[in-house]
Enzyme design. Structure first.
Site, PDB file in Angstrom:
ATOM      1  N   ASP A 479       0.826  -1.207   0.000  1.00 28.67           N
ATOM      2  CA  ASP A 479       0.000   0.000   0.000  1.00 28.67           C
ATOM      3  C   ASP A 479       0.862   1.260   0.000  1.00 28.67           C
ATOM      4  OD1 ASP A 479      -2.333   1.476   0.001  1.00 28.67           O
ATOM      5  OD2 ASP A 479      -3.154   0.565   1.811  1.00 28.67           O
ATOM      6  N   ASP A 549     -10.591   1.648  -3.041  1.00 24.78           N
ATOM      7  CA  ASP A 549     -11.045   1.440  -1.666  1.00 24.78           C
ATOM      8  C   ASP A 549     -12.566   1.402  -1.578  1.00 24.78           C
ATOM      9  OD1 ASP A 549      -8.599   1.189  -0.478  1.00 24.78           O
ATOM     10  OD2 ASP A 549      -8.481   3.249   0.239  1.00 24.78           O
TER      11      ASP A 549
END
Length: 729
Positions: A479, A549
């Site tokens: 990430d 997301d």
């Protein structure tokens, strides 16, 4: 796949299976763009095809040719300062402060295969018979700048890979202030421009509009390719749609600051250029040094956006993605992030894993919060050691317990960041990107490590290798959750500070290459707040990326549709999350959530232990269905049928390479009174074959399914979906 040079005409003819690209050496000196489009058997130059007659304000450098001007010449790699007033592909500043340059042809080389780009991701070949490469060597005598333009055409792909290498062969330093990867001039401006803007949780919307006079730019100066733009644009004939019409695609294999320009000049000709964003960029070339630009991949299709997309999909899936998982079916996973956030312990994790095992899921992924003293997003990034309060037995014991349930074990990292509240930052406060005397702006309570520094890169390599070697870890989610500010490095001299952002990317790519090559059996998935770095550069290292997301099924229709314009299904992470959805608070059916997520690498992002039994039964059915179909879904050819950007519904289908089976998905967002759902006309099937349609006892001809279609069954309520599996009889 050929590259031919006609010495008499001074013409280079590059051909892929279905396209041609033609370059002429005008006056024997200047590489000039002549043609790009449908494949030609040959090209015959006519003198009347000379460049446009210049106006009185167009400089004419040669007295023997009053019709010649750089202001109108469609150059392959144009400069600025000698008569071309459009955006240049490169700019060099000499020791005396001047910037006027003029590249002229010196020589060329044609060879089989494709060379690697030093320190950068790029498409590749597995043997030299798969491609041919042309290198054009140009030189500006006054400055000592040499440029090598590289063009690769592929045997099995309708794509051209372009890049440039800038070399200082003079005795004095040069400052490169612009170094784009490609430039193409078109003789008209009758195009639509398509780009993929967005934001966090709303990535890659499809935006199409008429090309206008002046310059339109898609780009990023955020230190990453970003949620806000994607390193891709396309020019479309006004009549082009999914299935027909001319489309020219431009995609940059890079993950940092980029710019893609489409400029319409006074003569209504169009220049498209793409590469590292010149904003804030400068690179010092000492005598003998070189600079390699990232690669741009160009695709022409006369079969509309669908043809362009499938060309990119085939190339990127097989000759950009690499490694063990390139051709391997991806596992069904569950990630604990939205199920627990930071609030978990080993007992909670094992509870979710036990449910996952029962439901047929194959991989459990432990997300943020397993390291340092990480109980929220305010601390511990950079401290890559296990939080023993949450996981008393450490990662090894937890991973082996998960393995004992028949699941593989995966782990989340955010390697590029550092928390101010961390042992790493307290020990090395100068290891972050920063500018002396200015604030250190935080984002998500974190700073960015300076990956232009060798010691920082080495720390990350050793930290990640240590964790990955400490336990049976099969998957990593990599990430990156903020963009750059105060872009400076404590170790670079003043004249090189503008190199920091690109040096960061080179450092990141080196870290990724090192870690991933040392753990070839680990499946790596990229992430940047979801889809903030969903670009070809990342796919070179990680064959899949977390698409967004936002896992709301309705939002994902647009996100996944837009992403599919360039990127293959096998690259998209797509999960079912709980309702109300955590991003938009929508409540949609588990069926629709599952059907949308099945158009990607399938998984769940929720607490399985909190689901009622009837939903667990549905999850078990979804997992089993996806396992049966995933070879087709992940590696078939995508055909888009209905766009969610144009109405209340969406549809697409995936067809196997041999056209023996297909998986069709239809989604209806909102219910309407007196709905007329009609029929769904399919694509990509064999018209001469019959297909058994799931749910029907009859077989139907491929020609009928593509001309007449499938009837969409009626239903009630919002957020509905229907899928069909077709098999050739």
């Amino acid at each position: 796949m050929k590259i031919r040079f006609d010495e008499n005409q001074k013409l280079f003819h590059l051909s892929t299976p279905n396209t041609s690209y033609v370059i002429k050496l005008t006056r024997g000196l200047y590489p000039t763009h002549i043609y790009w489009g449908r494949k030609l058997r040959s090209y015959r130059w006519e003198e009347r095809e000379h460049s446009l007659i210049p106006t009185g304000f167009s400089p004419t450098p040669f007295k023997d040719d009053p019709h010649f001007s750089f202001d109108t010449l469609p150059q392959e790699y144009p400069g600025y300062g000698t008569g071309d007033y459009r955006h240049p592909a490169y700019q060099a500043e000499m020791a005396n402060g001047t910037t006027a340059t003029e590249l002229i042809y010196e020589k060329h080389r044609i060879y089989s295969g494709k060379s690697r780009l030093e320190g950068l991701p790029s498409t590749y070949t597995e043997n030299d018979d798969e491609a041919r490469t042309l290198e054009l060597e140009l030189r500006d005598t006054a400055s000592g700048l040499r440029v090598v333009l590289s063009y690769t055409v592929f045997r099995d792909h309708d794509a051209i890979a372009r890049s440039a290498r800038l070399i200082n062969v003079g005795p004095k330093p040069l400052n490169i202030t612009r170094a784009l990867s490609m430039s193409v001039d078109f003789g008209h401006s009758d195009f639509d421009l398509l780009q993929l803007p967005g934001s966090w949780a709303r990535e890659r919307n499809v935006e199409r509009g008429r090309l206008r006079s002046g310059t339109q730019v898609a780009g990023s100066s955020r230190g990453a390719s970003s949620h806000h733009q994607n390193p891709f644009i396309a020019l479309l004939a006004p009549n082009a749609d999914e299935d027909q019409g001319d489309v020219y695609g431009f995609s940059l294999v890079y993950s940092g600051n980029f710019a893609a320009h489409a400029e319409v000049d006074q003569f209504r000709s169009t220049r498209v250029s793409m590469g590292i964003n010149p904003f804030g960029f400068k690179w010092r070339l000492e005598a003998g040094e070189s600079f390699q630009t990232p690669e741009a991949v160009l695709v022409y299709s006369d079969k509309g956006l669908g043809g362009m997309s499938r060309a990119y999909h085939r190339l990127y899936r097989t000759r950009l993605c690499r490694g063990t998982y390139r051709d391997r079916a991806r596992p069904v996973l569950v990630n604990n992030w939205e199920g627990t956030y930071f609030d978990f312990n080993a007992e909670k994790i094992m509870g979710i894993a036990q449910e996952a095992s029962y439901l047929g899921i194959e991989l459990f992924v432990l997300d943020d919060g397993w390291f340092g003293k990480r109980d929220d997003d305010k601390s511990s990034l950079g401290d890559w050691f296990v939080n023993r309060r949450k996981l008393p037995g450490g990662l090894d014991a937890l991973a082996r317990d998960v393995n004992g349930l028949g699941l593989r074990f995966g782990l989340w990292f955010e390697p590029e960041m550092v928390s101010v509240d961390s042992e790493l930052y307290r020990a090395h406060p100068d290891w972050c990107l920063h500018v002396v005397g200015r604030r250190r702006t935080e984002g998500r309570n974190q700073l960015i490590l300076d990956l232009s520094r060798e010691e920082v890169c080495q720390y990350l390599i050793e930290s990640m290798n240590g964790i990955l070697s400490s336990a049976p870890i099969s998957y990593v989610k990599w990430d990156m959750n903020r963009h750059m500010t105060e872009i400076g490095s404590a170790t670079l001299p003043p004249e090189r500070q503008s190199e920091t952002a690109h040096r960061y990317m080179l450092g990141l790519y080196r870290v990724m290459e090192t870690v991933i090559s040392q753990h070839p059996d680990v499946l790596f998935e990229g992430c940047s707040g979801g889809g903030g770095r969903f670009d070809p550069g990342m796919l070179y290292y990680m064959p899949q990326i977390w698409t967004s997301d936002n896992s709301d099924a309705v939002c994902r229709l647009k996100i996944q549709y837009g992403t599919s314009l360039i990127y293959p299904i096998s690259s998209m992470g797509a999960h079912v999350s709980a309702v109300p959805n955590h991003q938009v608070h929508r409540i949609s059916s588990l069926t629709m959530r599952g059907d949308v997520a099945m158009s990607g690498n399938f998984g769940y992002e929720l607490d399985l232990t909190a689901m009622p039994d009837e939903e667990k039964a549905e999850v078990k059915r979804q997992v089993q269905r996806y396992k049966e179909l995933r070879g087709l879904i992940q590696f078939g050819e995508l055909y888009r049928l209905k766009s969610p950007f144009e109405g209340n519904d969406a549809a697409w289908m995936i067809v196997s390479e041999d056209r023996s089976e297909a998986y069709v998905s239809y989604y209806r967002v909102l219910a309407e009174p007196h709905e007329q759902l009609g029929r769904l006309r399919l694509k990509g099937l064999d018209p001469d074959s019959d297909y058994a349609v799931e749910g029907s006892v009859q077989t139907v001809g491929g020609d009928q399914l593509m001309s007449w279609g499938l009837g969409i069954p009626p239903g009630h309520g919002d957020f509905r979906s229907v899928t069909w599996h077709l098999r050739q009889k």
